[in-house]
Motif scaffolding. Sequence first.
Motif, short mmCIF file in Angstrom:
data_model
loop_
_atom_site.label_atom_id
_atom_site.label_comp_id
_atom_site.label_asym_id
_atom_site.label_seq_id
_atom_site.Cartn_x
_atom_site.Cartn_y
_atom_site.Cartn_z
N GLU A 6 0.71 -1.18 0.12
CA GLU A 6 0.63 -0.06 0.05
C GLU A 6 0.75 1.45 0.03
O GLU A 6 2.10 1.20 0.51
CB GLU A 6 -0.77 0.09 1.55
CG GLU A 6 -1.97 -1.27 1.02
CD GLU A 6 -2.48 -1.13 2.78
OE1 GLU A 6 -2.73 -2.28 3.40
OE2 GLU A 6 -1.58 -0.61 3.96
N SER A 7 0.76 2.56 -0.40
CA SER A 7 0.75 3.49 -0.46
C SER A 7 -0.33 4.57 -0.73
O SER A 7 -1.68 4.86 -0.65
CB SER A 7 1.96 4.11 -1.64
OG SER A 7 1.53 3.84 -3.16
N GLY A 9 -2.32 7.69 2.26
CA GLY A 9 -2.70 7.41 3.46
C GLY A 9 -1.83 8.98 4.42
O GLY A 9 -0.77 9.50 3.13
N LEU A 20 -4.88 6.69 -2.11
CA LEU A 20 -4.81 5.06 -1.36
C LEU A 20 -4.29 3.72 -2.85
O LEU A 20 -5.58 4.40 -2.91
CB LEU A 20 -5.38 4.10 -0.44
CG LEU A 20 -5.70 5.60 1.25
CD1 LEU A 20 -6.20 4.01 1.91
CD2 LEU A 20 -4.88 6.09 1.44
N CYS A 22 -2.73 0.67 -3.93
CA CYS A 22 -1.99 -0.63 -3.28
C CYS A 22 -2.21 -2.22 -4.32
O CYS A 22 -2.73 -1.40 -5.88
CB CYS A 22 -3.81 -1.37 -2.66
SG CYS A 22 -2.69 -3.61 -2.21
N THR A 115 -2.14 0.90 6.18
CA THR A 115 -2.13 2.26 6.12
C THR A 115 -2.29 3.27 7.17
O THR A 115 -3.56 2.95 7.07
CB THR A 115 -1.54 3.15 4.64
OG1 THR A 115 -1.06 4.54 4.68
CG2 THR A 115 -2.89 2.64 4.12
#
Length: 121
Positions: A6-7, A9, A20, A22, A115
């Motif tokens: 994930e990135s 947040g 967000l 993923c 996240t």
Amino acid sequence: QVQLVESGGGLVQAGGSLRLSCAASGSIFSVNAMGWYRQAPGKQRELVAAIPSAGSTNYADSVKGRFTISRDNAKNTVVLQMNSLKPEDTAVYYCNARLKATVLARWDDYWGQGTQVTVSS
């Protein structure tokens, strides 16, 4: 080995937006549904939004009209665009994918590491 990374947040003021992302990687034969869940302190994990490989999306009533989920089947990625964020959206958000690692494997649920999303009032 399947990984969901994930990135996105972070911290945002109420009314703001966050995105967000993923990505599922590793040994993947087929991906069915992908989605996002969240868990606030002291509460159970709940579905935020889900999107099948084909068909209509599903949203929690609390986020309808504010959040949008989308996916790229070729890249095995899913994105959650969150607009008009509220303090009650504060939680750890988890990416989920139901997939088969090999042609003979069963359908299993895989999860990202989570996240943090914090919305200040």
